[in-house]
Design a protein around this motif. Structure first.
Motif, PDB file in Angstrom:
ATOM      1  N   SER A  88       0.814  -1.221   0.000  1.00  0.00           N
ATOM      2  CA  SER A  88       0.000   0.000   0.000  1.00  0.00           C
ATOM      3  C   SER A  88       0.844   1.267   0.000  1.00  0.00           C
ATOM      4  CB  SER A  88      -0.947   0.006   1.203  1.00  0.00           C
ATOM      5  OG  SER A  88      -0.209   0.071   2.415  1.00  0.00           O
ATOM      6  N   SER A  89       2.085   1.180   0.515  1.00  0.00           N
ATOM      7  CA  SER A  89       2.936   2.364   0.530  1.00  0.00           C
ATOM      8  C   SER A  89       3.380   2.765  -0.870  1.00  0.00           C
ATOM      9  CB  SER A  89       4.161   2.136   1.419  1.00  0.00           C
ATOM     10  OG  SER A  89       5.021   1.158   0.858  1.00  0.00           O
ATOM     11  N   SER A  90       3.280   1.831  -1.823  1.00  0.00           N
ATOM     12  CA  SER A  90       3.640   2.134  -3.207  1.00  0.00           C
ATOM     13  C   SER A  90       2.608   3.014  -3.882  1.00  0.00           C
ATOM     14  CB  SER A  90       3.790   0.835  -4.016  1.00  0.00           C
ATOM     15  OG  SER A  90       4.663  -0.084  -3.397  1.00  0.00           O
ATOM     16  N   LEU A  91       1.389   3.001  -3.343  1.00  0.00           N
ATOM     17  CA  LEU A  91       0.277   3.731  -3.964  1.00  0.00           C
ATOM     18  C   LEU A  91       0.205   5.134  -3.380  1.00  0.00           C
ATOM     19  CD1 LEU A  91      -2.123   3.765  -5.862  1.00  0.00           C
ATOM     20  CD2 LEU A  91      -3.486   2.634  -4.096  1.00  0.00           C
ATOM     21  N   LYS A  92       0.672   6.106  -4.143  1.00  0.00           N
ATOM     22  CA  LYS A  92       0.729   7.492  -3.668  1.00  0.00           C
ATOM     23  C   LYS A  92      -0.484   8.319  -4.094  1.00  0.00           C
ATOM     24  CE  LYS A  92       5.034   6.580  -2.415  1.00  0.00           C
ATOM     25  NZ  LYS A  92       5.390   6.342  -1.001  1.00  0.00           N
ATOM     26  N   GLU A  93      -1.184   7.879  -5.128  1.00  0.00           N
ATOM     27  CA  GLU A  93      -2.328   8.643  -5.645  1.00  0.00           C
ATOM     28  C   GLU A  93      -3.585   8.338  -4.829  1.00  0.00           C
ATOM     29  OE1 GLU A  93      -2.158  10.875  -8.059  1.00  0.00           O
ATOM     30  OE2 GLU A  93      -0.018  10.502  -8.433  1.00  0.00           O
ATOM     31  N   PRO A  94      -4.497   9.303  -4.680  1.00  0.00           N
ATOM     32  CA  PRO A  94      -5.722   9.068  -3.911  1.00  0.00           C
ATOM     33  C   PRO A  94      -6.674   8.117  -4.623  1.00  0.00           C
ATOM     34  CG  PRO A  94      -5.772  11.236  -4.932  1.00  0.00           C
ATOM     35  CD  PRO A  94      -4.401  10.689  -5.170  1.00  0.00           C
ATOM     36  N   CYS A  95      -7.234   7.202  -3.853  1.00  0.00           N
ATOM     37  CA  CYS A  95      -8.262   6.292  -4.372  1.00  0.00           C
ATOM     38  C   CYS A  95      -9.641   6.938  -4.224  1.00  0.00           C
ATOM     39  CB  CYS A  95      -8.222   4.968  -3.616  1.00  0.00           C
ATOM     40  SG  CYS A  95      -6.716   4.006  -3.900  1.00  0.00           S
ATOM     41  N   VAL A  96     -10.617   6.306  -4.833  1.00  0.00           N
ATOM     42  CA  VAL A  96     -11.988   6.830  -4.783  1.00  0.00           C
ATOM     43  C   VAL A  96     -12.417   7.107  -3.350  1.00  0.00           C
ATOM     44  CG1 VAL A  96     -14.399   6.186  -5.142  1.00  0.00           C
ATOM     45  CG2 VAL A  96     -12.743   5.855  -6.993  1.00  0.00           C
ATOM     46  N   TRP A  97     -12.151   6.167  -2.425  1.00  0.00           N
ATOM     47  CA  TRP A  97     -12.616   6.336  -1.052  1.00  0.00           C
ATOM     48  C   TRP A  97     -11.862   7.466  -0.338  1.00  0.00           C
ATOM     49  CZ3 TRP A  97     -10.848   1.624  -2.953  1.00  0.00           C
ATOM     50  CH2 TRP A  97      -9.513   1.295  -2.669  1.00  0.00           C
ATOM     51  N   ASP A  98     -10.635   7.750  -0.748  1.00  0.00           N
ATOM     52  CA  ASP A  98      -9.927   8.900  -0.168  1.00  0.00           C
ATOM     53  C   ASP A  98     -10.611  10.202  -0.574  1.00  0.00           C
ATOM     54  OD1 ASP A  98      -7.817   7.295   0.953  1.00  0.00           O
ATOM     55  OD2 ASP A  98      -6.967   7.120  -1.065  1.00  0.00           O
ATOM     56  N   ILE A  99     -10.997  10.289  -1.826  1.00  0.00           N
ATOM     57  CA  ILE A  99     -11.666  11.491  -2.333  1.00  0.00           C
ATOM     58  C   ILE A  99     -13.034  11.646  -1.673  1.00  0.00           C
ATOM     59  CG2 ILE A  99     -12.535  12.627  -4.412  1.00  0.00           C
ATOM     60  CD1 ILE A  99     -10.435  10.880  -5.967  1.00  0.00           C
ATOM     61  N   LEU A 100     -13.752  10.529  -1.556  1.00  0.00           N
ATOM     62  CA  LEU A 100     -15.063  10.576  -0.913  1.00  0.00           C
ATOM     63  C   LEU A 100     -14.936  10.998   0.542  1.00  0.00           C
ATOM     64  CD1 LEU A 100     -16.745   7.341  -2.345  1.00  0.00           C
ATOM     65  CD2 LEU A 100     -17.119   9.709  -3.057  1.00  0.00           C
ATOM     66  N   GLY A 101     -13.910  10.479   1.228  1.00  0.00           N
ATOM     67  CA  GLY A 101     -13.719  10.827   2.631  1.00  0.00           C
ATOM     68  C   GLY A 101     -13.514  12.317   2.840  1.00  0.00           C
ATOM     69  N   LYS A 102     -12.784  12.951   1.927  1.00  0.00           N
ATOM     70  CA  LYS A 102     -12.560  14.396   2.031  1.00  0.00           C
ATOM     71  C   LYS A 102     -13.838  15.188   1.795  1.00  0.00           C
ATOM     72  CE  LYS A 102      -7.633  14.493   0.984  1.00  0.00           C
ATOM     73  NZ  LYS A 102      -6.563  15.027   0.097  1.00  0.00           N
ATOM     74  N   ASN A 103     -14.828  14.524   1.210  1.00  0.00           N
ATOM     75  CA  ASN A 103     -16.110  15.177   0.956  1.00  0.00           C
ATOM     76  C   ASN A 103     -17.188  14.715   1.936  1.00  0.00           C
ATOM     77  OD1 ASN A 103     -16.107  16.882  -1.768  1.00  0.00           O
ATOM     78  ND2 ASN A 103     -14.672  15.174  -1.989  1.00  0.00           N
ATOM     79  N   GLY A 104     -16.759  14.055   3.019  1.00  0.00           N
ATOM     80  CA  GLY A 104     -17.679  13.719   4.095  1.00  0.00           C
ATOM     81  C   GLY A 104     -18.377  12.383   3.973  1.00  0.00           C
ATOM     82  N   TYR A 105     -18.037  11.591   2.965  1.00  0.00           N
ATOM     83  CA  TYR A 105     -18.684  10.297   2.781  1.00  0.00           C
ATOM     84  C   TYR A 105     -17.869   9.184   3.459  1.00  0.00           C
ATOM     85  CZ  TYR A 105     -21.477  12.648  -0.794  1.00  0.00           C
ATOM     86  OH  TYR A 105     -22.329  13.501  -1.456  1.00  0.00           O
TER      87      TYR A 105
END
Length: 463
Positions: A88-105
């Motif tokens: 998981s440390s290799s993955l630096k780009e935001p995933c869908v759930w990271d983006i959703l989390g920043k929007n309160g989901y």
């Protein structure tokens, strides 16, 4: 959609379009209903079409070059043996759930590679099949692991020795793993808050690799067997589990079923390093007479211009002066040498002289960017009907069994994409033109009214 969107994504690693949409369509009632009330398509996977990086490509909308990893194993540096395994440390780009989390989901994420070690999310996460067997922490929050073990039982990340286990034992493992995964998903759906929920089941991939040769009469290893219907029976089992999971989600939930790539029979293995030796591109310090992994100490680098790696696809690296520690190819000579080798690869035939239709990809031409260290060439031997074999000492270029253990299937270019809405009983089936795996992330974000991030390569599927 409900007032607050709910999205469920069921990921079936390696689910094959020709089976789901055609051959098994009428015996998979729950998937059939989803298809008949929504839209579906063959979905072009990433290059390469393998689990890592494909799920990460799907969930970020970025290609492997943008992500900076090109398979499970990647070069850490230009040293010859400096290889690392993706986590998981290799993955630096935001995933869908990271983006959703920043929007309160809030999200529930189960087994989406690469997710070990687990990273914090706005919600709950269980790591993927890359998780070590005795990992102390495999969930976020860490306390979730104890809840799962108390409510569902021992959690299974993968099956053991899927290439070498006795067939009956392997089948039992696959069914138990799948049952546990879906039971866990149902428990989480009913006991944790969520707006977005995604799970990935690995069993489809494992059963393809272990049992394809019993199902496909065109397979070089085909034989009549009591396991002839093992794949069919398992698909029906998965379909049943999908139906049970769908019963737990509310009306109006947007439902997706996706796979990271497909599957096809494996006709054989092409021994890339044996071929490079025969063609004069790779020289060993001394002959090797028994199968062995190619390691730096076995190679005479002063007389070697290229070497390769095995796997479901081939990776070829050049020994460039000033780049590799003992490089000998002047950078100015690299283009002509590369062209020469590519032409030879494209002209490859099988042992009977039939064209292999091998495809060769230059990463810098395929990807938007090439972060970290990509292979110099990606090679799909036999249009992916042949795997790449990296071992030396085999004494031949063609083999008909996997060098890493029995394996009946290779990966194919296209996975599945199904999109519908629970309660959409009046919908009609619609086959979309082939979409790309990078379209999934923008499509998921669109369900929440969110736009793709800059750099995402796909576009939202609209119906």
């Amino acid at each position: 959609m409900t007032a607050r969107p709910k999205v469920l994504v069921i990921g079936l690693d390696c689910a094959e379009p020709s089976l789901v949409f055609d051959r098994y369509f009428n015996v998979l009632p729950h998937l059939k209903r989803l298809i008949n009330t929504g839209v579906f398509a063959r979905m072009r996977s990433s290059d390469p079409p393998i689990t890592v990086p494909a799920w990460a490509v799907m969930m970020t909308g970025k290609d492997p070059g943008q992500l900076g990893f090109y398979g499970f194993r990647n070069r850490n540096s230009h040293d010859y043996d400096d290889i690392h395994i993706v986590d998981s440390s290799s993955l630096k780009e935001p995933c869908v759930w990271d983006i959703l989390g920043k929007n309160g989901y809030q999200s529930i994420v189960i087994g989406v590679p690469p997710s070990y070690p687990p990273k914090p999310i706005h919600g709950h996460l269980i790591s993927c099949f890359l998780t070590p067997e005795n990992a102390e922490t495999y969930t976020y929050p860490a306390s979730l692991a104890r809840e799962i073990e108390e409510q569902v039982g021992e959690y299974r990340f993968d099956v053991k020795n899927f290439r070498t286990s006795p067939r009956d034992d392997l089948l039992e493992q696959i069914y138990q793993m799948t049952d546990t995964r879906f039971n866990t998903a149902r428990w989480l759906i009913n006991n944790k808050p969520w707006d977005f929920m995604m799970m990935v089941e690995m069993g489809v991939d494992r059963i393809h690799h272990a049992f394809w040769q019993y199902m496909d009469d065109r397979h070089v290893l085909y034989q009549e067997s009591p396991y002839q219907n093992a794949i069919l029976d398992y698909y029906r089992f998965v379909d049943q589990k999908i139906g049970e999971l769908l019963d737990q989600v509310p009306e109006g939930t947007r439902i997706f079923v996706v796979s990271d790539h497909g599957a096809k029979r494996m006709d054989g293995g092409f021994c890339i390093n044996e071929w490079l030796i025969r063609e004069g591109y790779l020289t060993l310090r001394k002959p090797v007479h028994r199968p062995a992994e190619l390691s730096a100490d076995l190679v005479d680098w002063s007389r070697t211009v290229a070497w390769g790696y095995g796997g479901y696809y081939g990776r070829l690296c050049f020994n460039v002066k000033g780049r590799e520690p003992q490089g000998i190819i002047p950078p100015g000579k690299l283009p002509s040498l590369r062209k020469e080798i590519v032409q030879k690869l494209k002209k490859l035939t099988d042992e009977e002289g039939n064209p292999l239709h091998t495809k060769v990809i230059r990463p810098e031409k395929r990807y938007v960017a090439t972060k970290n260290i990509p292979p110099d060439l990606l090679i799909y031997f036999g249009d992916l009907y042949w795997r790449s074999v990296g071992k030396i000492g085999l004494g031949k270029v063609y083999i008909y069994e996997n060098d890493t253990g029995p394996d009946g299937a290779n990966h194919d270019y296209e996975g599945i994409f199904i999109m519908t809405q629970k309660g959409n009983g009046t919908g009609s089936a619609g086959r979309l033109e082939t979409i790309r795996i990078t379209d999934v992330a923008p499509t998921l974000l669109a369900q929440f009214g969110l736009k793709p991030l800059p750099g995402m390569r796909g576009k939202a599927v609209t119906v």
